[in-house]
Motif scaffolding. Structure first.
Motif, PDB file in Angstrom:
ATOM      1  N   ARG A   1      45.303  -4.244  22.582  1.00  0.00           N
ATOM      2  CA  ARG A   1      43.982  -3.698  21.812  1.00  0.00           C
ATOM      3  C   ARG A   1      43.431  -2.442  22.499  1.00  0.00           C
ATOM      4  O   ARG A   1      43.010  -1.497  22.158  1.00  0.00           O
ATOM      5  CB  ARG A   1      43.172  -4.649  21.636  1.00  0.00           C
ATOM      6  CG  ARG A   1      43.774  -5.827  20.570  1.00  0.00           C
ATOM      7  CD  ARG A   1      42.677  -6.634  20.045  1.00  0.00           C
ATOM      8  NE  ARG A   1      41.801  -7.318  21.112  1.00  0.00           N
ATOM      9  CZ  ARG A   1      42.526  -8.572  21.647  1.00  0.00           C
ATOM     10  NH1 ARG A   1      43.452  -9.095  21.074  1.00  0.00           N
ATOM     11  NH2 ARG A   1      41.963  -9.241  22.526  1.00  0.00           N
ATOM     12  N   ALA A   2      43.385  -2.668  23.908  1.00  0.00           N
ATOM     13  CA  ALA A   2      42.367  -1.435  24.712  1.00  0.00           C
ATOM     14  C   ALA A   2      43.321  -0.314  24.748  1.00  0.00           C
ATOM     15  O   ALA A   2      42.586   1.015  24.851  1.00  0.00           O
ATOM     16  CB  ALA A   2      42.097  -2.269  26.211  1.00  0.00           C
ATOM     17  N   LEU A   3      44.753  -0.386  24.968  1.00  0.00           N
ATOM     18  CA  LEU A   3      45.328   0.960  24.929  1.00  0.00           C
ATOM     19  C   LEU A   3      45.297   1.784  23.510  1.00  0.00           C
ATOM     20  O   LEU A   3      45.180   2.983  23.538  1.00  0.00           O
ATOM     21  CB  LEU A   3      46.452   0.623  25.437  1.00  0.00           C
ATOM     22  CG  LEU A   3      46.823   0.225  26.752  1.00  0.00           C
ATOM     23  CD1 LEU A   3      48.380  -0.265  26.895  1.00  0.00           C
ATOM     24  CD2 LEU A   3      46.807   1.628  27.399  1.00  0.00           C
ATOM     25  N   HIS A   4      45.512   0.919  22.349  1.00  0.00           N
ATOM     26  CA  HIS A   4      45.390   1.608  21.099  1.00  0.00           C
ATOM     27  C   HIS A   4      44.017   1.982  20.864  1.00  0.00           C
ATOM     28  O   HIS A   4      44.005   3.258  19.955  1.00  0.00           O
ATOM     29  CB  HIS A   4      45.731   0.382  20.201  1.00  0.00           C
ATOM     30  CG  HIS A   4      47.147   0.068  20.028  1.00  0.00           C
ATOM     31  ND1 HIS A   4      48.134   1.184  19.333  1.00  0.00           N
ATOM     32  CD2 HIS A   4      47.842  -1.050  20.251  1.00  0.00           C
ATOM     33  CE1 HIS A   4      49.422   0.525  19.487  1.00  0.00           C
ATOM     34  NE2 HIS A   4      49.046  -0.676  20.001  1.00  0.00           N
TER      35      HIS A   4
ATOM     36  N   LEU B   1      47.213   7.529  12.828  1.00  0.00           N
ATOM     37  CA  LEU B   1      45.757   6.923  13.154  1.00  0.00           C
ATOM     38  C   LEU B   1      45.546   5.414  12.749  1.00  0.00           C
ATOM     39  O   LEU B   1      45.457   4.646  13.289  1.00  0.00           O
ATOM     40  CB  LEU B   1      44.576   7.832  12.472  1.00  0.00           C
ATOM     41  CG  LEU B   1      44.473   9.234  12.761  1.00  0.00           C
ATOM     42  CD1 LEU B   1      43.235   9.693  11.885  1.00  0.00           C
ATOM     43  CD2 LEU B   1      43.927   9.170  14.305  1.00  0.00           C
ATOM     44  N   ALA B   2      46.432   5.266  11.482  1.00  0.00           N
ATOM     45  CA  ALA B   2      46.335   3.660  11.167  1.00  0.00           C
ATOM     46  C   ALA B   2      47.327   2.827  11.995  1.00  0.00           C
ATOM     47  O   ALA B   2      46.672   1.681  12.084  1.00  0.00           O
ATOM     48  CB  ALA B   2      47.185   3.733   9.508  1.00  0.00           C
TER      49      ALA B   2
ATOM     50  N   CYS C   1      54.329   3.278  26.113  1.00  0.00           N
ATOM     51  CA  CYS C   1      55.035   2.279  25.288  1.00  0.00           C
ATOM     52  C   CYS C   1      54.311   1.936  24.289  1.00  0.00           C
ATOM     53  O   CYS C   1      54.983   1.190  23.319  1.00  0.00           O
ATOM     54  CB  CYS C   1      55.325   1.070  26.463  1.00  0.00           C
ATOM     55  SG  CYS C   1      53.967  -0.192  26.232  1.00  0.00           S
ATOM     56  N   ILE C   2      53.183   2.258  23.946  1.00  0.00           N
ATOM     57  CA  ILE C   2      52.655   1.703  22.651  1.00  0.00           C
ATOM     58  C   ILE C   2      52.568   3.117  21.631  1.00  0.00           C
ATOM     59  O   ILE C   2      52.138   2.935  20.855  1.00  0.00           O
ATOM     60  CB  ILE C   2      51.235   1.248  22.926  1.00  0.00           C
ATOM     61  CG1 ILE C   2      50.205   2.577  23.264  1.00  0.00           C
ATOM     62  CG2 ILE C   2      50.959   0.382  23.690  1.00  0.00           C
ATOM     63  CD1 ILE C   2      48.784   2.143  22.876  1.00  0.00           C
ATOM     64  N   VAL C   3      53.150   4.245  22.005  1.00  0.00           N
ATOM     65  CA  VAL C   3      53.127   5.354  21.218  1.00  0.00           C
ATOM     66  C   VAL C   3      54.702   5.493  20.949  1.00  0.00           C
ATOM     67  O   VAL C   3      55.609   5.863  21.692  1.00  0.00           O
ATOM     68  CB  VAL C   3      52.749   6.359  22.090  1.00  0.00           C
ATOM     69  CG1 VAL C   3      52.630   7.989  21.049  1.00  0.00           C
ATOM     70  CG2 VAL C   3      51.290   6.528  22.438  1.00  0.00           C
TER      71      VAL C   3
ATOM     72  N   GLY D   1      46.443  -1.467  15.754  1.00  0.00           N
ATOM     73  CA  GLY D   1      46.680  -2.128  17.202  1.00  0.00           C
ATOM     74  C   GLY D   1      45.266  -2.318  17.782  1.00  0.00           C
ATOM     75  O   GLY D   1      45.347  -3.202  18.636  1.00  0.00           O
ATOM     76  N   ALA D   2      44.429  -1.511  17.623  1.00  0.00           N
ATOM     77  CA  ALA D   2      43.154  -1.743  17.965  1.00  0.00           C
ATOM     78  C   ALA D   2      42.263  -2.877  17.302  1.00  0.00           C
ATOM     79  O   ALA D   2      41.260  -2.939  17.906  1.00  0.00           O
ATOM     80  CB  ALA D   2      42.240  -0.640  18.193  1.00  0.00           C
TER      81      ALA D   2
END
Length: 334
Positions: A303-306, A324-325, A244-246, A330-331
């Motif tokens: 944040r951990a997932l990113h 990457l950005a 879901c974060i991608v 997100g991180a």
């Protein structure tokens, strides 16, 4: 509300119902993803044929499925021998026979079993029993199910495969086209730009998106997505959260390095009906569903997932800077 792009389906169902009333009964299998409008279609069919006897039963997503749930619903409508059989110490054979007699009691009966992908084993046995004998009646038995939530080993697959071909009809409801989405947006006096992309033409997602504030994830959509994700085992849920974060699709190599799921985890995630296989990669079936899960994550989890994805991407050559950005942002990695 007028159903768009369902005229052919309604005509087929009406034809099967008329043919059953005049000749011999049949069973109609209606599949499609969650929210595609299976119930709305059958309600429209019933409204157009009010003179037909109508029996409705449903299966529920209970932690412990209720045995013969559709029959109990129907028996509460009909009473008689079926209700007596269900509330007494009648044998399974007596209950099944009473069900067949009740469904076939009047020519032109429309009987509906909804959401049979959630059925218990006894209901599936009943379906097989009825399917092999429905030709003796003059009734149409319509069975709905979510085809995307059924693996190749789902017990309903075996039941469907054993139904007699001569008395079985099949129908798959497809999402709405872009032109239909634009028409519904016009009726709601809302802009259509991007609606088909984020909803995939799913009528439920589309209706809720049109009723919500522009750009927001409707609460109803969020709740529906989270209810499905809650049914996943921890490892499979971790996989869904990663995907879901991608945006777009998550490659198999990224999934392998980040989560390391086994075949069971992948299968559970796919049968959730929210995530789909995209040539070996995983992607959310609908962008609105992806956003619903992403927005529900705790900030620390996000944040951990990113950070995890960023670490994997930076170890590979040729990854676009924009990608990457996004994960660096997100991180919170300046």
């Amino acid at each position: 509300m007028t159903l768009l792009e369902r005229d052919r389906c309604l005509a087929d169902l009406a034809g099967w119902l008329a043919d059953a009333a005049c000749r011999s009964g049949c069973i109609a299998l209606v599949g499609g993803e969650a929210g595609v409008g299976k119930t709305a279609l059958l309600q429209e069919l019933a409204m157009r044929h009010p003179a037909r006897r109508q029996l409705w039963g449903v299966c529920d997503a209970l932690f412990m499925p209720r045995a013969l749930a559709p029959l109990h619903d129907i028996a509460s409508q009909t009473g008689g021998k079926l209700l007596a059989a269900l509330t007494s110490e009648a044998s399974r054979e007596e209950i099944f026979t009473a069900a067949l007699e009740e469904i076939g009691r009047e020519a032109g009966t429309l009987a509906v079993f909804e959401d049979v992908h959630w059925a218990d084993e006894t209901t599936l046995d009943l379906l097989k029993f009825l399917g092999r004998r429905i030709h003796r009646t003059r009734a149409l038995l319509v069975v709905t199910y979510r085809d995307h939530e059924m693996t190749s080993r789902h017990p309903l697959r075996f039941v469907i495969g054993d139904l007699p071909r001569a008395s079985t009809r099949r129908m798959t409801l497809e999402p709405l086209s872009e032109s239909a989405v634009e028409e519904l947006a016009r009726r709601a006096e809302r802009p259509a730009a991007g609606l088909h992309r984020i909803t995939g033409g799913n009528p439920f997602l589309l209706t809720e998106a049109l009723a919500a504030e522009a750009g927001a994830v409707p609460a109803t959509v969020r709740d529906a997505v989270l209810a499905r994700v809650a049914r996943l085992a921890p490892k499979a849920r971790e996989l869904a959260e990663l995907v879901c974060i991608v945006p777009g699709k998550t490659e198999s190599w990224l999934i392998g390095e980040a989560v390391g799921p086994d075949e069971t985890d992948l299968e559970r995630c796919l049968t959730l009906g929210v995530v789909r296989d995209d040539d070996g990669a995983l992607a959310f079936r609908h962008e609105l569903a992806r956003r619903a899960l992403e927005e529900s994550l705790f900030p620390a989890r996000t944040r951990a997932l990113h950070a995890c994805v960023l670490a994997i991407l930076t170890s590979r050559a040729g990854v676009p800077a924009a990608r990457l950005a996004r994960h660096a942002a997100g991180a919170r990695d300046a």
